[in-house]
Write a protein that holds these residues in place. Structure first.
Motif, short mmCIF file in Angstrom:
data_model
loop_
_atom_site.label_atom_id
_atom_site.label_comp_id
_atom_site.label_asym_id
_atom_site.label_seq_id
_atom_site.Cartn_x
_atom_site.Cartn_y
_atom_site.Cartn_z
N ARG A 86 0.54 -1.26 -0.03
CA ARG A 86 0.10 -0.01 -0.21
C ARG A 86 1.18 1.09 0.18
N HIS A 87 1.91 1.17 0.49
CA HIS A 87 2.71 1.67 0.82
C HIS A 87 3.68 2.42 -1.05
N CYS A 88 3.89 1.58 -1.57
CA CYS A 88 4.35 1.94 -2.90
C CYS A 88 3.59 1.95 -3.28
N ALA A 89 2.52 1.85 -3.18
CA ALA A 89 1.32 2.30 -4.70
C ALA A 89 0.98 3.48 -4.02
N ALA A 90 1.13 4.16 -3.08
CA ALA A 90 0.27 5.74 -2.69
C ALA A 90 1.68 6.62 -3.61
N LEU A 91 3.41 5.96 -3.16
CA LEU A 91 4.22 6.59 -3.50
C LEU A 91 4.34 6.72 -5.46
N ALA A 92 3.85 5.98 -6.00
CA ALA A 92 3.52 5.47 -7.77
C ALA A 92 2.66 6.87 -7.77
N LEU A 93 1.51 6.78 -7.39
CA LEU A 93 0.88 7.87 -8.01
C LEU A 93 0.87 8.84 -7.29
N LEU A 94 1.60 9.02 -6.60
CA LEU A 94 2.69 10.62 -6.07
C LEU A 94 3.67 11.09 -7.67
N GLY A 95 4.55 10.41 -7.96
CA GLY A 95 5.36 9.89 -9.23
C GLY A 95 4.87 10.06 -10.25
N MET A 96 3.43 9.80 -10.13
CA MET A 96 2.46 9.67 -11.44
C MET A 96 2.23 10.81 -11.88
N GLY A 97 1.36 12.24 -10.45
CA GLY A 97 1.24 13.56 -10.58
C GLY A 97 -0.41 13.30 -10.23
N GLU A 98 -0.65 12.03 -9.35
CA GLU A 98 -2.05 12.12 -8.51
C GLU A 98 -1.73 12.65 -6.73
N ALA A 99 -1.41 13.78 -6.48
CA ALA A 99 -1.50 13.95 -5.84
C ALA A 99 -2.22 13.54 -4.51
#
Length: 276
Positions: A86-99
């Motif tokens: 879940r942590h990695c998924a959240a950070l991936a979303l941030l990296g994709m611009g979905e803040a």
């Protein structure tokens, strides 16, 4: 990519370092959100909520391929990946611009995580950064406050909360937090910059000038400090000095929200009083 605190802080400070006190220099709207659209460097380390090769592999993908990191994290979570997935998924979303989505997930994870208080506070700090990137300073303030219940002397969280408060226009409260940062870490130049900005917005221009001078003594090439000193010089009638500081800020950080604001101030300064 995942924005390090220095990149986010520079964006947020650019929002906070707007010239007020009767002049109409431009305030950038949502500079942190603009930063989210760019490829930002990943910080050298991330808080760990889990252990194991799957977690490290997923976090490693964040540097160059957040889309693939999200795909792997979701597949891993479906197979019992737990907090790490879940942590990695959240950070991936941030990296994709979905803040906004990333911020919701990071804050929720920090609330319920079984990790130690330090790791949970660090994830709250990531949520703060994501909320600021989303333009949600109120949510950022709340997340920082929750993180500080776990780590009351965390200078990064204190500074993050001060920036959120400043973005909300709550300068006296922001000053309380930044004063705590300076007491704990007096060599943090960005804390002195923000203290100067808060003092100026509270109409304490002489104190602001002293604080920004301290920041520049610690970090002579700090673009945010030069932006702020230019604003203070403009307020004091030193138009040439303001121009010099803003031009140097642009040269030091040419592709940044700080440079954008400095360029806008330079343009308005050139236009003359009738345009301000």
């Amino acid at each position: 990519m995942i924005p390090p605190r220095s990149v986010l802080l520079g964006a947020a400070l650019a929002a906070a370092l707007a010239l007020g006190s009767g002049a109409t220099f431009l305030v950038m709207q949502g500079p942190a959100a603009e930063a989210a659209d760019e490829a930002l460097p990943m910080p050298p380390s991330l808080p760990r909520l889990s252990q194991g090769p799957e977690y490290e592999r997923c976090l490693g993908l964040l540097r160059g391929d957040p889309d693939e990191a999200l795909a792997q994290a979701e597949a891993w979570e479906a197979n019992g990946g737990g907090e790490g997935a879940r942590h990695c998924a959240a950070l991936a979303l941030l990296g994709m611009g979905e803040a906004p989505r990333a911020a919701e997930r990071l804050e929720g994870l920090a609330r319920v995580s079984r990790a130690g208080s330090g790791a949970r506070a660090a994830v709250f700090a990531q949520a703060v950064q994501a909320w600021m990137l989303a333009g949600e300073a109120g949510r950022a303030f709340a997340a920082a406050t929750m993180g500080l219940t776990l780590a009351p002397a965390d200078v990064d969280l204190l500074l993050d909360r001060a920036v959120a408060l400043g973005t909300l226009g709550r300068y006296a409260e922001a000053l309380e937090d930044v004063d705590r940062v300076i007491a704990l870490a007096p060599s943090r130049a960005e804390a002195w910059v923000f203290r100067a900005a808060a003092q100026r917005r509270l109409d304490r221009v002489d104190q602001a000038a002293s604080d920004v001078d301290r920041a520049l003594a610690l970090a002579p090439d700090n673009a945010e400090a030069l932006l702020e000193r230019g604003i203070i010089r403009q307020l004091k009638g030193d138009v040439a000095g303001a121009r010099e500081d803003w031009e140097k800020a642009v040269s030091l950080a040419p592709d940044s929200p700080t440079a954008d604001l400095a360029l806008q101030n330079l343009a308005l300064n050139e236009a003359g009083p009738q345009r301000r």
